[in-house]
Motif scaffolding. Structure first.
Motif, PDB file in Angstrom:
ATOM      1  N   VAL A   1       0.865  -1.178   0.000  1.00 32.01           N
ATOM      2  CA  VAL A   1       0.000   0.000   0.000  1.00 32.01           C
ATOM      3  C   VAL A   1       0.903   1.231   0.000  1.00 32.01           C
ATOM      4  O   VAL A   1       1.563   1.525   1.002  1.00 32.01           O
ATOM      5  CB  VAL A   1      -0.919   0.032   1.241  1.00 32.01           C
ATOM      6  N   GLU A   2       0.994   1.875  -1.139  1.00 26.73           N
ATOM      7  CA  GLU A   2       1.929   2.998  -1.304  1.00 26.73           C
ATOM      8  C   GLU A   2       1.436   3.876  -2.443  1.00 26.73           C
ATOM      9  O   GLU A   2       1.165   3.385  -3.537  1.00 26.73           O
ATOM     10  CB  GLU A   2       3.329   2.422  -1.589  1.00 26.73           C
ATOM     11  N   ASP A   3       1.285   5.175  -2.180  1.00 27.77           N
ATOM     12  CA  ASP A   3       0.755   6.053  -3.226  1.00 27.77           C
ATOM     13  C   ASP A   3       1.825   6.574  -4.178  1.00 27.77           C
ATOM     14  O   ASP A   3       1.526   6.970  -5.300  1.00 27.77           O
ATOM     15  CB  ASP A   3      -0.029   7.222  -2.616  1.00 27.77           C
ATOM     16  N   GLU A   4       3.078   6.562  -3.743  1.00 27.96           N
ATOM     17  CA  GLU A   4       4.136   7.036  -4.641  1.00 27.96           C
ATOM     18  C   GLU A   4       4.490   5.932  -5.628  1.00 27.96           C
ATOM     19  O   GLU A   4       5.047   4.895  -5.245  1.00 27.96           O
ATOM     20  CB  GLU A   4       5.372   7.430  -3.837  1.00 27.96           C
TER      21      GLU A   4
ATOM     22  N   LEU B   1       2.611  -1.067   4.575  1.00 26.79           N
ATOM     23  CA  LEU B   1       1.635   0.011   4.644  1.00 26.79           C
ATOM     24  C   LEU B   1       2.304   1.369   4.811  1.00 26.79           C
ATOM     25  O   LEU B   1       2.900   1.663   5.850  1.00 26.79           O
ATOM     26  CB  LEU B   1       0.693  -0.262   5.838  1.00 26.79           C
ATOM     27  N   ASP B   2       2.189   2.181   3.769  1.00 29.02           N
ATOM     28  CA  ASP B   2       2.682   3.556   3.851  1.00 29.02           C
ATOM     29  C   ASP B   2       1.772   4.326   4.804  1.00 29.02           C
ATOM     30  O   ASP B   2       0.572   4.081   4.872  1.00 29.02           O
ATOM     31  CB  ASP B   2       2.648   4.171   2.449  1.00 29.02           C
ATOM     32  N   LEU B   3       2.357   5.240   5.537  1.00 29.31           N
ATOM     33  CA  LEU B   3       1.580   5.967   6.544  1.00 29.31           C
ATOM     34  C   LEU B   3       0.758   7.097   5.930  1.00 29.31           C
ATOM     35  O   LEU B   3      -0.411   7.275   6.222  1.00 29.31           O
ATOM     36  CB  LEU B   3       2.552   6.518   7.583  1.00 29.31           C
ATOM     37  N   MET B   4       1.416   7.882   5.044  1.00 28.57           N
ATOM     38  CA  MET B   4       0.737   9.034   4.440  1.00 28.57           C
ATOM     39  C   MET B   4       0.114   8.605   3.123  1.00 28.57           C
ATOM     40  O   MET B   4       0.814   8.403   2.133  1.00 28.57           O
ATOM     41  CB  MET B   4       1.753  10.153   4.179  1.00 28.57           C
ATOM     42  N   LEU B   5      -1.200   8.463   3.131  1.00 23.43           N
ATOM     43  CA  LEU B   5      -1.906   7.962   1.946  1.00 23.43           C
ATOM     44  C   LEU B   5      -3.107   8.833   1.626  1.00 23.43           C
ATOM     45  O   LEU B   5      -3.739   9.367   2.537  1.00 23.43           O
ATOM     46  CB  LEU B   5      -2.454   6.557   2.229  1.00 23.43           C
TER      47      LEU B   5
ATOM     48  N   THR C   1      12.031   3.024   7.897  1.00 17.79           N
ATOM     49  CA  THR C   1      12.055   4.431   7.536  1.00 17.79           C
ATOM     50  C   THR C   1      12.553   4.624   6.107  1.00 17.79           C
ATOM     51  O   THR C   1      13.556   4.035   5.711  1.00 17.79           O
ATOM     52  CB  THR C   1      12.991   5.194   8.513  1.00 17.79           C
ATOM     53  N   LYS C   2      11.823   5.440   5.346  1.00 17.96           N
ATOM     54  CA  LYS C   2      12.267   5.780   3.987  1.00 17.96           C
ATOM     55  C   LYS C   2      13.368   6.829   4.062  1.00 17.96           C
ATOM     56  O   LYS C   2      13.266   7.723   4.890  1.00 17.96           O
ATOM     57  CB  LYS C   2      11.100   6.375   3.186  1.00 17.96           C
ATOM     58  N   PRO C   3      14.350   6.808   3.206  1.00 17.04           N
ATOM     59  CA  PRO C   3      14.572   5.767   2.206  1.00 17.04           C
ATOM     60  C   PRO C   3      15.219   4.528   2.844  1.00 17.04           C
ATOM     61  O   PRO C   3      16.103   4.665   3.682  1.00 17.04           O
ATOM     62  CB  PRO C   3      15.539   6.447   1.235  1.00 17.04           C
TER      63      PRO C   3
HETATM   64 CA    CA Z   1       2.714   8.371   0.893  1.00 17.61          CA
END
Ligand code: CA
Length: 230
Positions: free
Chosen positions: A10-13, A54-58, A104-106
């Motif tokens: 789950v990732e919007d980027e 799961l990405d946090l900011m979606l 943590t990204k990256p």
């Molecule tokens: Ca995001």
């Protein structure tokens, strides 16, 4: 007979999502993608996943909100949160909401893969069967490293306990040596791995099956692997 573990990303980027997908598919996982919170919710309702990244900011529904809702609805699938750099607070929130780990990204893909394996190893059998469970006519006590039947009590190693736990969590299923080595040892299969698995099974059998000429509790399925409760 190969069984792919399935991962929901789950990732919007898009760039990150595709990078993750390609890497994980190459590593042999079955991959499903969701690019926003609504789609993630839909996929989870329809599918059966072994792990969720799961990405946090979606968009639409945040990762935080999804995680909270899934855990409230008793979804047991392990979740690794993908958080942005420096969001210390988010990591803690994530873990409080029931995520199993965060990265943590990256991040490097190899590190992520190691985390995935660690989380799967830690959560999968334990969630399903707990610390004490029945195995054939034995009662297994993982923490105490003991197995007990009506008239016998034997010690087991930690590894043997983990093997029993894995079989107990997947009764009736044929489990390949690769799968067992991946899940219990957390390693990719090698020739040495095959021997290691077989040696451990032989030793376990000598404990749980006694001198039975034909194994009945952990069966050998020719050319495929082992099976418990078949
Ligand atoms: Ca995001």
């Amino acid at each position: 007979m190969e069984l792919k573990l399935s991962i929901l990303i789950v990732e919007d980027e898009e760039k990150i999502r595709i990078g993750l997908r390609d890497f994980l598919e190459f590593r042999g996982y079955g991959v499903t993608e969701a690019c926003d919170g609504m789609e993630a919710r839909q996929r989870v309702a329809e599918g059966d996943f072994d792990i969720i990244l799961l990405d946090l900011m979606l968009p639409k529904v945040s990762g935080e909100e999804l995680c909270r809702q899934w855990r409230q609805s008793d979804l047991q699938v392990p979740i690794i949160m993908l958080t942005a750099k420096g969001q210390e607070k988010d990591k803690i929130t994530g873990l409080n909401l029931g995520a199993d780990d965060y990265i943590t990204k990256p991040f490097s893909l190899e590190e992520l893969h190691a985390r995935i394996q660690a989380v799967l190893r830690r959560t999968d059998p334990a969630r399903k069967v707990g610390q004490t469970f029945e195995f054939g006519h034995w009662q297994v006590d993982i923490a105490g490293l003991k197995i007990r039947s009506d008239n016998q009590k034997l010690e087991i190693s930690k590894r043997e306990g983990e093997i029993l736990q894995y079989f107990a969590a997947h009764p009736h299923r044929i489990i390949s040596r690769e799968e067992l080595y991946g899940k219990v040892w957390g390693e990719t299969m090698t020739e040495l791995g095959t021997r290691t698995v077989d040696m451990h099974i032989a030793k376990l059998r000598s404990k749980i099956e006694g001198n039975a000429p034909e194994p009945r509790i952990i069966k050998t399925v020719r050319g495929a692997g082992y099976q418990y409760g078949g």
